[in-house]
Design a protein around this motif. Structure first.
Motif, PDB file in Angstrom:
ATOM      1  N   GLN A 476       0.819  -1.204   0.000  1.00 27.71           N
ATOM      2  CA  GLN A 476       0.000   0.000   0.000  1.00 27.71           C
ATOM      3  C   GLN A 476       0.852   1.253   0.000  1.00 27.71           C
ATOM      4  OE1 GLN A 476      -2.392   0.472   3.485  1.00 27.71           O
ATOM      5  NE2 GLN A 476      -3.382   2.346   2.775  1.00 27.71           N
ATOM      6  N   ASN A 477       0.487   2.232  -0.843  1.00 30.12           N
ATOM      7  CA  ASN A 477       1.140   3.533  -0.867  1.00 30.12           C
ATOM      8  C   ASN A 477       0.468   4.419   0.179  1.00 30.12           C
ATOM      9  OD1 ASN A 477       2.258   6.006  -1.360  1.00 30.12           O
ATOM     10  ND2 ASN A 477       1.679   6.104  -3.526  1.00 30.12           N
ATOM     11  N   LEU A 478       1.205   4.771   1.211  1.00 30.73           N
ATOM     12  CA  LEU A 478       0.622   5.523   2.323  1.00 30.73           C
ATOM     13  C   LEU A 478       0.262   6.951   1.945  1.00 30.73           C
ATOM     14  CD1 LEU A 478       2.902   4.330   5.263  1.00 30.73           C
ATOM     15  CD2 LEU A 478       0.664   3.457   4.564  1.00 30.73           C
ATOM     16  N   LEU A 484      -0.338  15.434  -1.973  1.00 31.55           N
ATOM     17  CA  LEU A 484       1.088  15.430  -1.698  1.00 31.55           C
ATOM     18  C   LEU A 484       1.661  16.843  -1.691  1.00 31.55           C
ATOM     19  CD1 LEU A 484       3.618  13.747  -1.199  1.00 31.55           C
ATOM     20  CD2 LEU A 484       3.872  13.514  -3.671  1.00 31.55           C
ATOM     21  N   GLN A 485       1.183  17.662  -2.608  1.00 35.33           N
ATOM     22  CA  GLN A 485       1.715  19.021  -2.696  1.00 35.33           C
ATOM     23  C   GLN A 485       1.497  19.794  -1.396  1.00 35.33           C
ATOM     24  OE1 GLN A 485       0.048  21.354  -5.875  1.00 35.33           O
ATOM     25  NE2 GLN A 485       1.327  23.147  -5.459  1.00 35.33           N
ATOM     26  N   LYS A 486       0.339  19.607  -0.781  1.00 29.83           N
ATOM     27  CA  LYS A 486       0.027  20.332   0.449  1.00 29.83           C
ATOM     28  C   LYS A 486       0.868  19.860   1.626  1.00 29.83           C
ATOM     29  CE  LYS A 486      -4.753  21.493  -0.760  1.00 29.83           C
ATOM     30  NZ  LYS A 486      -6.194  21.339  -0.382  1.00 29.83           N
ATOM     31  N   ARG A 487       1.374  18.635   1.552  1.00 25.95           N
ATOM     32  CA  ARG A 487       2.182  18.099   2.653  1.00 25.95           C
ATOM     33  C   ARG A 487       3.591  18.692   2.686  1.00 25.95           C
ATOM     34  NH1 ARG A 487       1.001  13.511   5.460  1.00 25.95           N
ATOM     35  NH2 ARG A 487      -0.956  12.459   4.969  1.00 25.95           N
ATOM     36  N   ILE A 488       4.072  19.188   1.565  1.00 24.70           N
ATOM     37  CA  ILE A 488       5.456  19.634   1.471  1.00 24.70           C
ATOM     38  C   ILE A 488       5.663  20.864   2.344  1.00 24.70           C
ATOM     39  CG2 ILE A 488       7.218  20.549  -0.086  1.00 24.70           C
ATOM     40  CD1 ILE A 488       5.933  18.837  -2.290  1.00 24.70           C
ATOM     41  N   SER A 489       6.648  20.764   3.230  1.00 23.88           N
ATOM     42  CA  SER A 489       6.915  21.823   4.195  1.00 23.88           C
ATOM     43  C   SER A 489       8.374  22.243   4.094  1.00 23.88           C
ATOM     44  CB  SER A 489       6.617  21.327   5.612  1.00 23.88           C
ATOM     45  OG  SER A 489       7.013  22.265   6.578  1.00 23.88           O
ATOM     46  N   GLU A 524       3.683   0.523  10.706  1.00 24.71           N
ATOM     47  CA  GLU A 524       4.443  -0.725  10.729  1.00 24.71           C
ATOM     48  C   GLU A 524       5.909  -0.444  11.062  1.00 24.71           C
ATOM     49  OE1 GLU A 524       2.920  -3.517  10.551  1.00 24.71           O
ATOM     50  OE2 GLU A 524       0.976  -2.593  10.099  1.00 24.71           O
ATOM     51  N   THR A 525       6.675  -1.513  11.276  1.00 23.23           N
ATOM     52  CA  THR A 525       8.091  -1.348  11.613  1.00 23.23           C
ATOM     53  C   THR A 525       8.951  -1.077  10.388  1.00 23.23           C
ATOM     54  OG1 THR A 525       8.375  -3.746  11.489  1.00 23.23           O
ATOM     55  CG2 THR A 525       7.920  -2.791  13.652  1.00 23.23           C
ATOM     56  N   ASP A 526       8.474  -1.486   9.202  1.00 23.45           N
ATOM     57  CA  ASP A 526       9.231  -1.265   7.973  1.00 23.45           C
ATOM     58  C   ASP A 526       8.575  -0.162   7.159  1.00 23.45           C
ATOM     59  OD1 ASP A 526      11.051  -3.279   8.514  1.00 23.45           O
ATOM     60  OD2 ASP A 526       9.767  -4.812   7.616  1.00 23.45           O
ATOM     61  N   LEU A 527       9.393   0.671   6.573  1.00 17.98           N
ATOM     62  CA  LEU A 527       8.891   1.747   5.717  1.00 17.98           C
ATOM     63  C   LEU A 527       9.860   1.950   4.574  1.00 17.98           C
ATOM     64  CD1 LEU A 527       6.786   4.045   5.308  1.00 17.98           C
ATOM     65  CD2 LEU A 527       8.350   5.531   6.570  1.00 17.98           C
ATOM     66  N   MET A 528       9.359   2.014   3.360  1.00 20.69           N
ATOM     67  CA  MET A 528      10.193   2.274   2.192  1.00 20.69           C
ATOM     68  C   MET A 528       9.694   3.523   1.491  1.00 20.69           C
ATOM     69  SD  MET A 528      11.033  -0.034  -1.158  1.00 20.69           S
ATOM     70  CE  MET A 528      12.031   0.646  -2.484  1.00 20.69           C
ATOM     71  N   VAL A 529      10.626   4.375   1.111  1.00 15.48           N
ATOM     72  CA  VAL A 529      10.303   5.597   0.385  1.00 15.48           C
ATOM     73  C   VAL A 529      10.983   5.540  -0.972  1.00 15.48           C
ATOM     74  CG1 VAL A 529      10.508   8.106   0.343  1.00 15.48           C
ATOM     75  CG2 VAL A 529      10.115   6.920   2.507  1.00 15.48           C
TER      76      VAL A 529
END
Length: 633
Positions: A476-478, A484-489, A524-529
């Motif tokens: 799943q893509n979180l 996404l644009q609004k999240r950029i800080s 979760e314990t694993d996260l990939m970006v």
């Protein structure tokens, strides 16, 4: 996730050249290491050592013909004695094993000034800060004591083994105060008298003749050097690749002269004509010292432009142009902080070396993602045929592991095999400085994993059925469905385009781009970006120069992790800016031991080269109520 993912970002223009025939009749298409199954493996510099001490070709050939090729030094530019037998051995090896790759290992940063330096002139080397000569120096042989303005600028008992002294150039000055490159004498430092501000030197070295130097209008300047790489070898002078490098009477720069050497060595009549190509060891994007000869240590950056890095790109482009596509050119690709110090010439290289994987001291493979990114980037953007390799090599000991390993009993087999797997995932070849015990019938061992153990079968894993797959990308893509644009800080401005989100720095923040995506809903314990980026070329740098990016993921409570949200520096009287290469400023993660516990830490140093100032780092965190923050310096 504590790993740092390092991405190199660039736009490449396709460039075609007309190639002269200096590359000879090499046939890269027939090489096993570019065609046979995985794992692809060859012998590293062990192949260069034995001929110097025991010139028995038959036995040497038996040792090193068991993989897919060899790499080693065959010139005396760095290690004395390598030229005596190695060109003959390596060339004969290539004749008898045409399917195996034969490569030269060559220092790309510096050379022993005793080695074929006649075509270079005084301005082709990089120097440190000068000292004024305060008393007339006569033209005489032997030893001289020279009165200088600041004897602390010269070093004795330095270098890798603390047994080397500076090499120094004595210059007259032109009327405008610049060095008169043609009125130069090279000398060797014998001793320094700090109290009297004098240096004792051995005159007329490296092919120069004694000259007279007038007080007040002459300078003594130490060379920027590295090494020596071996107790019986010499310190090595830095090549001046900078676009600001002074030119000799024929209008040639250091890069021009080095290029002439390479074409001669690898040409049809050269001593390396049989070789398939070379790997430039320690070829950097950055340097230290004075590159334009004005007496100021600019660290290769003049008027805010990294002219040294640009010069390295031009050098690699010229070498590719002269040698053609049928010639392997490789260079380091993982030097310093995720590769930020490495050359940026992928467009003209066939691939990179990763000396140690992910780097020399990451025994726990914490930067797994960064290592994969560097190898994969080179695979995507290097010239064809692509030939990346990993040199399996660690330089520090760690607790735990396997006591049976001869070179480092603290490295477990799980780590060895993880490095070998990474090579297969990234279509990289393997060589190794970290050796297993030797076989009964040879002087160098081969890892079982490279030849299917006692089956002794090269390429035993076969060919991949497709590109390596990141399994996490199938989950799943979180961020799917979110804005996404609004999240950029951060100090940036954004806009949505057909190609994605365009992100630009606010003018006051300069050329560096720094932003964050806070409050990602990860449980979760694993996260990939995964990040897909491209950036516009940055004038006046060549279009082929890649940009550098660092990506990290961290918990909101983690003040210290493997990267920074924002770092910077400020010189006195100037505005804050990003950390500038060559300034001496540094901000990097490290570890320290406190009462036996290993803790994450940040190593910081303010700028001190040129102007002094301060260095800073910032981290945005959300601190829950009733939480203590602990700091230690």
């Amino acid at each position: 996730m504590k790993n740092t993912s390092c991405l190199y970002l660039c736009l490449f223009l396709a460039i075609q050249f007309l190639h002269p025939t200096e590359a000879g009749e090499r046939n890269l298409e027939s090489l096993q290491i570019l065609n046979d199954g995985y794992p692809r493996a060859f012998f590293f510099r062990k192949a260069e050592n034995i001929p110097s001490n025991n010139p028995d070709y038959a036995r040497w050939n038996g040792d090193f013909s068991r993989l897919m090729g060899i790499m080693g030094k065959s010139l005396d530019e760095e290690v004395l004695g390598r030229q005596k037998h190695n060109p003959e051995f390596f060339s004969r090896f290539k004749e008898e094993h045409p399917e195996q790759v034969v490569l030269l290992h060559l220092n790309g940063n510096a050379r022993d000034p005793r080695f074929e330096a006649d075509n270079f002139f005084a301005g082709h080397w990089i120097y440190r800060k000068p000292a004024e000569i305060l008393q007339d120096v006569p033209a005489e042989s032997g030893e001289s004591v020279i009165k200088v303005s600041d004897a602390s600028r010269f070093r004795v008992n330095m270098g890798r083994y603390a047994n080397s002294n500076d090499d120094i150039a004595l210059f007259a000055l032109n009327p405008d105060g610049t060095y008169d490159w043609h009125s130069c004498e090279q000398v060797q430092l014998i001793s320094v008298n700090m109290k009297e501000n004098t240096i004792r030197v051995r005159r007329a070295q490296y092919g120069t003749t004694p000259r007279a130097f007038k007080a007040g209008v002459s300078r003594a300047v130490a060379h920027e050097v590295e090494g020596p790489w071996g107790k019986n070898n010499n310190i090595m002078w830095f090549y001046n690749y900078s676009v600001d490098c002074p030119k000799d009477p024929e209008g040639k720069t250091a890069a021009d002269r080095y290029l002439e050497d390479l074409v001669r060595w690898f040409g049809d009549d050269g001593i390396l004509a049989a070789y398939d190509g070379l790997e430039f060891d320690v070829l950097f994007n950055v340097t230290r010292g004075d590159t334009n000869g004005d007496g100021i240590e600019d660290q290769g950056v003049v008027d805010g432009i990294n002219g040294y890095g640009i010069g390295v790109i031009h050098f690699l482009q010229s070498l590719r142009n002269r040698m053609g596509d049928n010639f392997i050119i490789q260079a380091d690709g993982a030097l310093g902080e995720g590769g930020i110090r490495s050359q940026r010439g992928w467009a003209f290289l066939n691939g990179i070396e990763s000396e140690g994987w992910p780097d020399l001291s990451d025994h726990g493979i914490h930067d797994w993602s960064g290592g994969l990114n560097r190898q994969s980037y080179a695979q995507a953007f290097s010239t064809k045929p692509v030939f990346n390799y990993i040199n399996h090599k660690f330089i520090e000991r760690i607790p735990g592991g396997n006591p049976g390993d001869k070179r480092n009993p603290d490295i477990g087999f799980n780590i060895h095999r993880l490095v070998f797997a990474a090579a297969c995932f990234t279509d990289s070849a393997l060589c190794y400085s970290f050796t297993p015990p030797p076989d009964k019938d040879s002087r160098i061992g081969i890892w079982d994993e490279l030849v299917c153990g006692t089956d002794d079968h090269l390429g035993w894993l076969g060919h991949p059925i497709g590109p390596a797959v990141h399994m996490a990308t199938q989950s799943q893509n979180l961020l799917a469905g979110s804005s996404l644009q609004k999240r950029i800080s951060g100090p940036v401005k954004t806009r949505q385009t057909q190609d994605g989100i365009q992100i630009e720095p606010i003018k006051s923040s300069g050329q560096e781009l720094s932003f964050s995506l806070p409050e990602i809903p990860a449980k979760e314990t694993d996260l990939m970006v995964t990040v897909g980026m491209k950036g516009k070329p940055l004038p006046p740098y060549p279009d082929s120069v890649a940009r550098f990016a660092r990506v990290e993921v961290t918990s909101g409570l983690n003040l210290i992790s493997s990267g920074f949200i924002n770092t910077g520096m400020r010189r006195r009287g100037e505005l804050e800016k990003g950390i500038e290469q060559g300034s001496g400023a540094r901000c990097a993660t490290t570890t320290v031991k406190i009462k036996g516990d290993t803790r994450s830490a940040i190593a910081i140093h303010p700028p001190y080269k040129g102007k002094v100032g301060y260095t800073f780092w910032t981290r945005d965190v959300t601190v829950p109520e009733n939480t203590d923050l602990h700091y230690a310096i």
